[in-house]
Design a protein around this motif. Structure first.
Motif, PDB file in Angstrom:
ATOM      1  N   PHE A   1     -10.330   4.555  -4.404  1.00 24.13           N
ATOM      2  CA  PHE A   1     -10.751   4.860  -3.030  1.00 24.13           C
ATOM      3  C   PHE A   1     -12.208   5.244  -2.974  1.00 24.13           C
ATOM      4  O   PHE A   1     -12.789   5.742  -3.931  1.00 24.13           O
ATOM      5  CB  PHE A   1      -9.885   5.976  -2.428  1.00 24.13           C
ATOM      6  CG  PHE A   1     -10.056   7.299  -3.128  1.00 24.13           C
ATOM      7  CD1 PHE A   1      -9.310   7.585  -4.263  1.00 24.13           C
ATOM      8  CD2 PHE A   1     -10.959   8.241  -2.658  1.00 24.13           C
ATOM      9  CE1 PHE A   1      -9.471   8.786  -4.930  1.00 24.13           C
ATOM     10  CE2 PHE A   1     -11.125   9.450  -3.318  1.00 24.13           C
ATOM     11  CZ  PHE A   1     -10.383   9.728  -4.452  1.00 24.13           C
ATOM     12  N   GLN A   2     -12.752   4.983  -1.792  1.00 28.44           N
ATOM     13  CA  GLN A   2     -14.152   5.260  -1.552  1.00 28.44           C
ATOM     14  C   GLN A   2     -14.254   6.512  -0.690  1.00 28.44           C
ATOM     15  O   GLN A   2     -13.475   6.666   0.254  1.00 28.44           O
ATOM     16  CB  GLN A   2     -14.723   4.079  -0.781  1.00 28.44           C
ATOM     17  CG  GLN A   2     -16.207   4.121  -0.630  1.00 28.44           C
ATOM     18  CD  GLN A   2     -16.727   2.723  -0.342  1.00 28.44           C
ATOM     19  OE1 GLN A   2     -16.051   1.912   0.270  1.00 28.44           O
ATOM     20  NE2 GLN A   2     -17.938   2.450  -0.772  1.00 28.44           N
TER      21      GLN A   2
ATOM     22  N   VAL B   1     -15.443   8.159   2.272  1.00 24.58           N
ATOM     23  CA  VAL B   1     -16.094   7.783   3.531  1.00 24.58           C
ATOM     24  C   VAL B   1     -16.082   8.906   4.545  1.00 24.58           C
ATOM     25  O   VAL B   1     -16.987   9.042   5.353  1.00 24.58           O
ATOM     26  CB  VAL B   1     -15.471   6.527   4.173  1.00 24.58           C
ATOM     27  CG1 VAL B   1     -15.770   5.277   3.363  1.00 24.58           C
ATOM     28  CG2 VAL B   1     -13.978   6.673   4.392  1.00 24.58           C
TER      29      VAL B   1
ATOM     30  N   GLY C   1     -10.957   0.504  15.359  1.00 15.46           N
ATOM     31  CA  GLY C   1     -11.319   1.298  14.177  1.00 15.46           C
ATOM     32  C   GLY C   1     -12.302   2.419  14.503  1.00 15.46           C
ATOM     33  O   GLY C   1     -12.470   3.344  13.727  1.00 15.46           O
TER      34      GLY C   1
ATOM     35  N   LEU D   1      -3.770   3.766   1.368  1.00  9.60           N
ATOM     36  CA  LEU D   1      -4.592   3.171   0.306  1.00  9.60           C
ATOM     37  C   LEU D   1      -3.777   2.073  -0.374  1.00  9.60           C
ATOM     38  O   LEU D   1      -2.570   2.216  -0.574  1.00  9.60           O
ATOM     39  CB  LEU D   1      -4.984   4.231  -0.734  1.00  9.60           C
ATOM     40  CG  LEU D   1      -5.891   5.362  -0.244  1.00  9.60           C
ATOM     41  CD1 LEU D   1      -5.955   6.479  -1.272  1.00  9.60           C
ATOM     42  CD2 LEU D   1      -7.303   4.855   0.071  1.00  9.60           C
ATOM     43  N   THR D   2      -4.468   1.010  -0.719  1.00 16.80           N
ATOM     44  CA  THR D   2      -3.786  -0.115  -1.347  1.00 16.80           C
ATOM     45  C   THR D   2      -3.389   0.210  -2.784  1.00 16.80           C
ATOM     46  O   THR D   2      -4.094   0.950  -3.476  1.00 16.80           O
ATOM     47  CB  THR D   2      -4.712  -1.342  -1.349  1.00 16.80           C
ATOM     48  OG1 THR D   2      -5.282  -1.451  -0.058  1.00 16.80           O
ATOM     49  CG2 THR D   2      -3.952  -2.606  -1.662  1.00 16.80           C
TER      50      THR D   2
ATOM     51  N   ASN E   1      -7.160  -3.267   7.258  1.00 18.99           N
ATOM     52  CA  ASN E   1      -7.012  -1.822   7.081  1.00 18.99           C
ATOM     53  C   ASN E   1      -7.174  -1.093   8.407  1.00 18.99           C
ATOM     54  O   ASN E   1      -8.023  -0.243   8.567  1.00 18.99           O
ATOM     55  CB  ASN E   1      -7.982  -1.303   6.025  1.00 18.99           C
ATOM     56  CG  ASN E   1      -9.392  -1.804   6.258  1.00 18.99           C
ATOM     57  OD1 ASN E   1      -9.665  -2.450   7.267  1.00 18.99           O
ATOM     58  ND2 ASN E   1     -10.284  -1.504   5.347  1.00 18.99           N
ATOM     59  N   SER E   2      -6.329  -1.435   9.362  1.00 17.27           N
ATOM     60  CA  SER E   2      -6.409  -0.758  10.664  1.00 17.27           C
ATOM     61  C   SER E   2      -5.958   0.692  10.516  1.00 17.27           C
ATOM     62  O   SER E   2      -5.265   1.035   9.566  1.00 17.27           O
ATOM     63  CB  SER E   2      -5.558  -1.478  11.693  1.00 17.27           C
ATOM     64  OG  SER E   2      -4.400  -1.977  11.125  1.00 17.27           O
ATOM     65  N   THR E   3      -6.364   1.506  11.456  1.00 20.51           N
ATOM     66  CA  THR E   3      -5.992   2.920  11.424  1.00 20.51           C
ATOM     67  C   THR E   3      -4.473   3.047  11.521  1.00 20.51           C
ATOM     68  O   THR E   3      -3.845   2.352  12.297  1.00 20.51           O
ATOM     69  CB  THR E   3      -6.646   3.658  12.603  1.00 20.51           C
ATOM     70  OG1 THR E   3      -7.997   3.235  12.683  1.00 20.51           O
ATOM     71  CG2 THR E   3      -6.598   5.152  12.417  1.00 20.51           C
ATOM     72  N   MET E   4      -3.904   3.939  10.735  1.00 20.18           N
ATOM     73  CA  MET E   4      -2.451   4.094  10.714  1.00 20.18           C
ATOM     74  C   MET E   4      -2.041   5.553  10.810  1.00 20.18           C
ATOM     75  O   MET E   4      -2.824   6.444  10.502  1.00 20.18           O
ATOM     76  CB  MET E   4      -1.896   3.523   9.402  1.00 20.18           C
ATOM     77  CG  MET E   4      -2.119   2.032   9.254  1.00 20.18           C
ATOM     78  SD  MET E   4      -1.354   1.377   7.783  1.00 20.18           S
ATOM     79  CE  MET E   4      -1.760  -0.365   7.989  1.00 20.18           C
TER      80      MET E   4
ATOM     81  N   ILE F   1      -3.195   9.220   4.670  1.00 21.30           N
ATOM     82  CA  ILE F   1      -4.247   8.261   4.310  1.00 21.30           C
ATOM     83  C   ILE F   1      -3.636   7.028   3.652  1.00 21.30           C
ATOM     84  O   ILE F   1      -3.005   7.149   2.601  1.00 21.30           O
ATOM     85  CB  ILE F   1      -5.230   8.882   3.290  1.00 21.30           C
ATOM     86  CG1 ILE F   1      -5.634  10.292   3.702  1.00 21.30           C
ATOM     87  CG2 ILE F   1      -6.449   7.996   3.111  1.00 21.30           C
ATOM     88  CD1 ILE F   1      -6.376  11.032   2.605  1.00 21.30           C
TER      89      ILE F   1
ATOM     90  N   VAL G   1     -15.186  -1.987  -2.291  1.00 20.42           N
ATOM     91  CA  VAL G   1     -13.936  -1.348  -2.704  1.00 20.42           C
ATOM     92  C   VAL G   1     -12.768  -2.330  -2.666  1.00 20.42           C
ATOM     93  O   VAL G   1     -11.739  -2.121  -3.302  1.00 20.42           O
ATOM     94  CB  VAL G   1     -13.676  -0.079  -1.850  1.00 20.42           C
ATOM     95  CG1 VAL G   1     -13.388  -0.449  -0.415  1.00 20.42           C
ATOM     96  CG2 VAL G   1     -12.537   0.749  -2.419  1.00 20.42           C
TER      97      VAL G   1
ATOM     98  N   LYS H   1     -13.880  12.908   5.732  1.00 19.23           N
ATOM     99  CA  LYS H   1     -13.370  14.185   5.262  1.00 19.23           C
ATOM    100  C   LYS H   1     -12.240  14.028   4.252  1.00 19.23           C
ATOM    101  O   LYS H   1     -12.259  14.606   3.178  1.00 19.23           O
ATOM    102  CB  LYS H   1     -12.887  15.006   6.467  1.00 19.23           C
ATOM    103  CG  LYS H   1     -12.679  16.455   6.114  1.00 19.23           C
ATOM    104  CD  LYS H   1     -11.247  16.894   6.153  1.00 19.23           C
ATOM    105  CE  LYS H   1     -11.043  18.148   5.341  1.00 19.23           C
ATOM    106  NZ  LYS H   1      -9.740  18.742   5.518  1.00 19.23           N
ATOM    107  N   SER H   2     -11.236  13.244   4.630  1.00 17.42           N
ATOM    108  CA  SER H   2     -10.049  13.190   3.773  1.00 17.42           C
ATOM    109  C   SER H   2     -10.333  12.575   2.417  1.00 17.42           C
ATOM    110  O   SER H   2      -9.865  13.070   1.392  1.00 17.42           O
ATOM    111  CB  SER H   2      -8.934  12.421   4.464  1.00 17.42           C
ATOM    112  OG  SER H   2      -8.544  13.114   5.624  1.00 17.42           O
ATOM    113  N   THR H   3     -11.086  11.487   2.404  1.00 17.74           N
ATOM    114  CA  THR H   3     -11.371  10.859   1.114  1.00 17.74           C
ATOM    115  C   THR H   3     -12.333  11.715   0.287  1.00 17.74           C
ATOM    116  O   THR H   3     -12.258  11.729  -0.935  1.00 17.74           O
ATOM    117  CB  THR H   3     -11.923   9.433   1.292  1.00 17.74           C
ATOM    118  OG1 THR H   3     -12.893   9.427   2.320  1.00 17.74           O
ATOM    119  CG2 THR H   3     -10.809   8.471   1.676  1.00 17.74           C
TER     120      THR H   3
ATOM    121  N   PHE I   1       0.833  -1.201   0.000  1.00 17.45           N
ATOM    122  CA  PHE I   1       0.000   0.000   0.000  1.00 17.45           C
ATOM    123  C   PHE I   1       0.867   1.251   0.000  1.00 17.45           C
ATOM    124  O   PHE I   1       2.095   1.171   0.096  1.00 17.45           O
ATOM    125  CB  PHE I   1      -0.958  -0.018   1.204  1.00 17.45           C
ATOM    126  CG  PHE I   1      -0.293   0.048   2.559  1.00 17.45           C
ATOM    127  CD1 PHE I   1      -0.171   1.259   3.231  1.00 17.45           C
ATOM    128  CD2 PHE I   1       0.200  -1.094   3.170  1.00 17.45           C
ATOM    129  CE1 PHE I   1       0.435   1.322   4.476  1.00 17.45           C
ATOM    130  CE2 PHE I   1       0.801  -1.040   4.435  1.00 17.45           C
ATOM    131  CZ  PHE I   1       0.924   0.174   5.082  1.00 17.45           C
TER     132      PHE I   1
END
Ligand SMILES: Cc1cc2nc3c(=O)[nH]c(=O)nc-3n(C[C@H](O)[C@H](O)[C@H](O)COP(=O)(O)OP(=O)(O)OC[C@H]3O[C@@H](n4cnc5c(N)ncnc54)[C@H](O)[C@@H]3O)c2cc1C
Ligand SMILES: Cc1cc2nc3c(=O)[nH]c(=O)nc-3n(C[C@H](O)[C@H](O)[C@H](O)COP(=O)(O)OP(=O)(O)OC[C@H]3O[C@@H](n4cnc5c(N)ncnc54)[C@H](O)[C@@H]3O)c2cc1C
Ligand code: SF4
Ligand code: SF4
Ligand code: FES
Lengths: 288, 469
Positions: free
Chosen positions: A63-64, A66, A259, A47-48, A214-217, A45, A108, A68-70, A33
């Motif tokens: 990306f989807q 979901v 999450g 993303l794979t 996809n844990s928070t990073m 953020i 996704v 603010k950032s996306t 990723f």
């Protein structure tokens, strides 16, 4: 700066970017990723990597929208650039000739499954793809998946396309058809509840299963431990030890709880961004 | 008159450093110590006896020309003073703020034998701050040697090594994994102790010296060291990747929501500017009662940060006693003034959480001090039956960091010890791999800014010799 060379809106809230990032494209492999940051105030953020072109030096992400950032990312267009783009991160998928492999993709998750399926097929496996979405309008990359897999089965939760049912229904059919001994491995990527459901099913049949977490990073390099997950009773950092793990050993409950840590803040950030939902009495008129 | 005797006559105490009021600063991220003004700096400099034997220099890992620069301050030649400082120290604005001076230069000061030592660190900071208001002078660069050097990691060690090699005419590229350069100076040490603008100003000077800084570049991922040397033509490499891997206690409940590593807690706050959320996108969540596990600088920083983020109580939980606190004296003192509380001789055994996985408490056990252990410190021993529950909703683990294994794992022929640190000759920085040098926290384990800088300097010297062959 990392330039967006093309943008395709696959379904209304799902976008595909091809980004100029030669350093990443040179070495990346299926399963890895990237982390990007749109601008100075932005968050990192993950993303794979959904596809790459070593010669052109490009990376494809899907990306989807979901939060603010996306949502903000989705406002960028071809020709725009983002401030930071780092990778390839994480361990690559283990690609070998296993025999028959099933690649299960939900929503996704179709994007990250694609390069893995392709690599597995190139390695000589029979690759059976199962992809599912909530409804017809959310299906994307069906052609690409057809090419990447030996056989592709499609399903929608509501039956609006091909047939009705969850990916686990399709997987169960397949196990019954083929016999569990004849499936060497299952790879499942999608929303956590879907991955957990696949894991529960294959555990019953004793079929080895891999999921991508996809844990928070934050950093994505093993420096902060934000992404930690429990796998087989041991603490692992998803960004460097993963993101792929043995599905039967993952503590999905803990992962889902972790999450949700920033749920309130995510909501607040989105409200501020969309300017609509502030119902406070501060007189900001929704500006906060 | 001997220096010893003269020292009796000097003003006995350091001229005080102005600080933001403790109650006010405990709630903001502005710098705590405000810096000396010119008058005070000159007076402080006059406390120095200009000892012939320069004992203070022995205590400085990079042997700053202490009496010389202080003399120039006393003479009000600030431009000359900063030049003198920079002969040995590439980052005086940083060291003047964060060096543990009381154990280093100042602990050897003659004046300090009877009175308070000369405030070497404060004077160093003063000079660097003065220079920033004038515009930092870019040092002279030797003609190009045509050699290319890669520096991995942009912490203080990497920056120093880069500066020294660039001055000697080598083409230097720094590869940094994060999106900004500076290492712990940017992501770890808080804004209120080391404003990030200052670190960036120092880094800007490096850029002006022709050093290229490639951020978002994780070595071992986008390329290995071997590839950098073979494919990209780097003639030598310095590894300064630090000790960034956080240790956890490995107690039950440690993955509960509300348990952070200090690295995560500080990175979200400093690097990502979580304290300005939602203006900045990265959130940081702090409850009302915070427990920080550990007793070093990192723990103090986390505890003080917790107060600034709005916690009503912030506790340092440390298994030894006050005397053994490894943090800088001044940091522990500042923390206490700001309202950080200390639970000494206490260690957690498990984190307790509710149905949703959030921390609701921490079970601890009391300790007593037994016989001295190998380190000479009295060993803490758990007192049976002393378990109690601490009422907290956030836990920050600050019990240390190890080296990130990524570079060693992807570099063939690079020797590491059993703790994962890279093995390097302390006299040259040379590793087991020809042309590859290392220094700083990745070699020594978590240490100090100035030691990392010293190591960067030592390596630069031998890399220059290697490249000149
Ligand atoms: C290794 C990795 C690979 C990923 N690959 C992809 C990808 O290829 N395509 C893609 O669309 N997304 C991917 N994600 C998820 C993506 O990073 C998040 O959707 C994104 O960070 C959300 O940011 P936001 O500010 O828009 O939403 P936020 O405001 O952060 O969150 C909004 C909502 O999204 C959920 N959410 C937040 N973070 C994540 C997360 N890490 N995973 C899942 N849900 C999350 C929250 O619970 C919340 O409900 C990946 C995550 C990881 C860790
Ligand atoms: C919170 C905190 C407070 C501290 N307070 C003090 C103090 O008051 N006084 C003091 O003297 N010391 C203090 N220290 C210790 C001091 O900061 C460190 O000893 C020093 O920064 C070490 O420098 P370094 O050059 O070895 O590496 P670091 O500063 O650790 O920098 C290493 C850099 O390498 C990068 N990196 C890692 N892996 C890779 C890779 N594979 N590719 C590219 N880049 C990579 C990292 O992202 C990082 O930027 C503190 C440390 C912390 C964490
Ligand atoms: S660099 Fe640090 S140890 Fe050396 S003189 Fe300056 S403050 Fe003292
Ligand atoms: S700083 Fe202290 S030890 Fe050094 S020259 Fe001055 S008085 Fe002497
Ligand atoms: S995201 Fe920081 S360690 Fe994995």
């Amino acid at each position: 700066m990392y330039k967006i060379l093309s943008k395709i809106t696959l379904v209304p809230t799902l976008h595909e970017f091809v980004i100029e990032a030669p350093r990443v494209a040179k070495r990346c492999k299926a399963g890895q990723f990237i982390i990007l940051r749109i601008h100075e105030e932005g968050e990192r953020i993950p993303l794979t990597i959904a596809d790459f072109d070593r010669e052109k030096g490009t990376i494809t992400i899907v990306f989807q929208e979901v939060g603010k950032s996306t949502k903000q990312l989705a406002t960028l267009n071809a020709g725009d650039s983002m401030l930071d783009f780092v990778g390839p991160l994480g361990e690559a998928s283990h690609i070998d000739n296993y025999g028959t492999v099933v690649c299960v993709a939900g929503g996704v998750g179709i994007a990250p499954v694609f390069p893995i399926a392709r690599a597995l097929k190139e390695a000589g496996n029979e690759v059976i793809g199962i992809m599912g979405c909530r409804c017809k309008d959310l299906i994307f990359w069906e052609d690409r998946m057809k090419d990447a897999c030996t056989e592709l089965r499609v399903t929608t939760d509501d039956g609006s396309y091909v047939c009705k049912g969850f990916v686990t229904d399709k997987l169960l059919d397949l196990i019954n058809e083929r016999g569990k001994e004849n499936i060497a491995e299952v790879i499942a990527i999608g929303p956590v509840p879907m991955m957990r459901a696949v894991a529960n099913l294959t555990r019953e049949y004793g079929i080895k299963t891999i999921v991508s977490l996809n844990s928070t990073m934050v950093d994505g390099t093993g420096m902060c431990g934000c992404c930690r997950v429990t796998v087989g009773g041991e603490v692992k950092f998803a960004c460097v030890d993963g993101p792929e793990f043995d599905a039967h050993a993952v503590d999905f409950e803990e992962m889902m709880r972790r999450g949700r840590i920033y749920k309130e803040e995510e909501q607040k950030s989105l409200e501020k961004y969309t300017n609509k939902s502030c119902t406070c009495s501060c007189g900001c008129g929704g500006a906060k | 008159m001997t220096e010893e005797k003269k020292s009796k006559k000097v003003v006995p105490t350091k001229y005080p450093m102005p600080h933001q009021d403790a109650a006010v600063r405990a709630r903001n991220f502005e710098e705590v110590a405000l810096g000396l003004d010119e008058e005070t700096a000159v007076l402080e400099a006059q406390r120095c006896l200009q000892c012939k034997k320069e004992p203070c220099r022995k205590g400085c890992p990079v042997e700053v020309l202490i009496p010389d620069f202080i003399k120039l301050v006393a003479e009000r030649d600030f431009a000359g003073a900063i030049k003198k400082l920079k002969e040995k120290n590439a980052l005086p604005a940083v060291c003047g703020r964060v060096c543990p001076q009381e154990n280093q230069c100042e602990s050897y000061c003659t004046v300090g034998k009877k009175n308070e030592p000369v405030a070497i660190g404060r004077l160093e900071r003063f000079c660097a701050d003065w220079e920033r208001t004038q515009g930092i002078e870019v040092p002279e660069i030797a003609p190009s040697t045509g050699k290319k050097v890669a520096i991995i990691g942009s912490g203080p060690g990497g920056l120093t090594c880069a500066a020294d090699l660039a001055k000697l005419g080598h083409k230097v590229t720094i590869f940094e994994a994060l999106h900004v350069a500076g290492g712990v100076l940017m992501y770890g040490i808080p804004q209120f102790r080391l404003p990030k603008e200052i670190v960036q100003a120092e880094i800007e000077t490096l850029r002006k010296m022709g050093v290229e800084i490639e951020v978002n570049a994780v070595v071992g991922k986008f390329a290995t060291i071997d590839e950098l040397m073979k494919e990209e033509g780097f003639d030598a490499v310095y590894i300064g990747t630090g000790a960034g891997l956080p240790y956890f206690m490995e107690i039950p409940g440690e993955n509960a929501c509300g348990v952070y590593s200090a690295n995560e807690f500080l990175t979200r706050t400093n690097l990502m500017k979580g304290y300005k959320f939602p203006e900045y996108d990265t959130p940081i969540k702090v409850g009302s009662k915070v427990a920080v596990l550990g007793g070093g600088n990192v723990a103090m920083d986390a505890a003080r940060t917790a107060l600034r983020l709005g916690a009503s109580e912030s506790w340092i939980v440390y298994r030894r006693s006050k005397e053994e606190l490894p943090a800088r004296h001044e940091e522990a003192e500042h923390a206490e003034e700001e309202g950080v509380k200390f639970a000494f001789l206490t260690s957690p055994v498990r984190v307790i959480s509710n149905d949703e996985g959030w921390v609701t408490g921490m079970e601890c056990v009391k300790y007593e001090l037994g016989e001295p252990d190998a380190s000479g410190r009295r060993r803490p021993i758990a007192i049976k039956g002393s378990e109690f529950i601490m009422d907290v909703d956030t836990v920050v683990v600050a019990i240390g960091q190890g080296p990130n294994p990524l570079v060693p794992k992807t570099t063939e022929g690079l020797e590491t010890n059993k703790r994962g640190n890279i093995v390097a000759d302390p006299a040259t920085g040379a590793t087991s791999k020809p042309g590859v040098y290392a220094g700083g926290d990745v070699v020594t384990g978590a240490a100090t800014v100035i030691l990392a800088m010293g190591a960067g300097r030592v390596a630069a010297k031998s890399m220059h010799e290697y490249l000149s062959k």
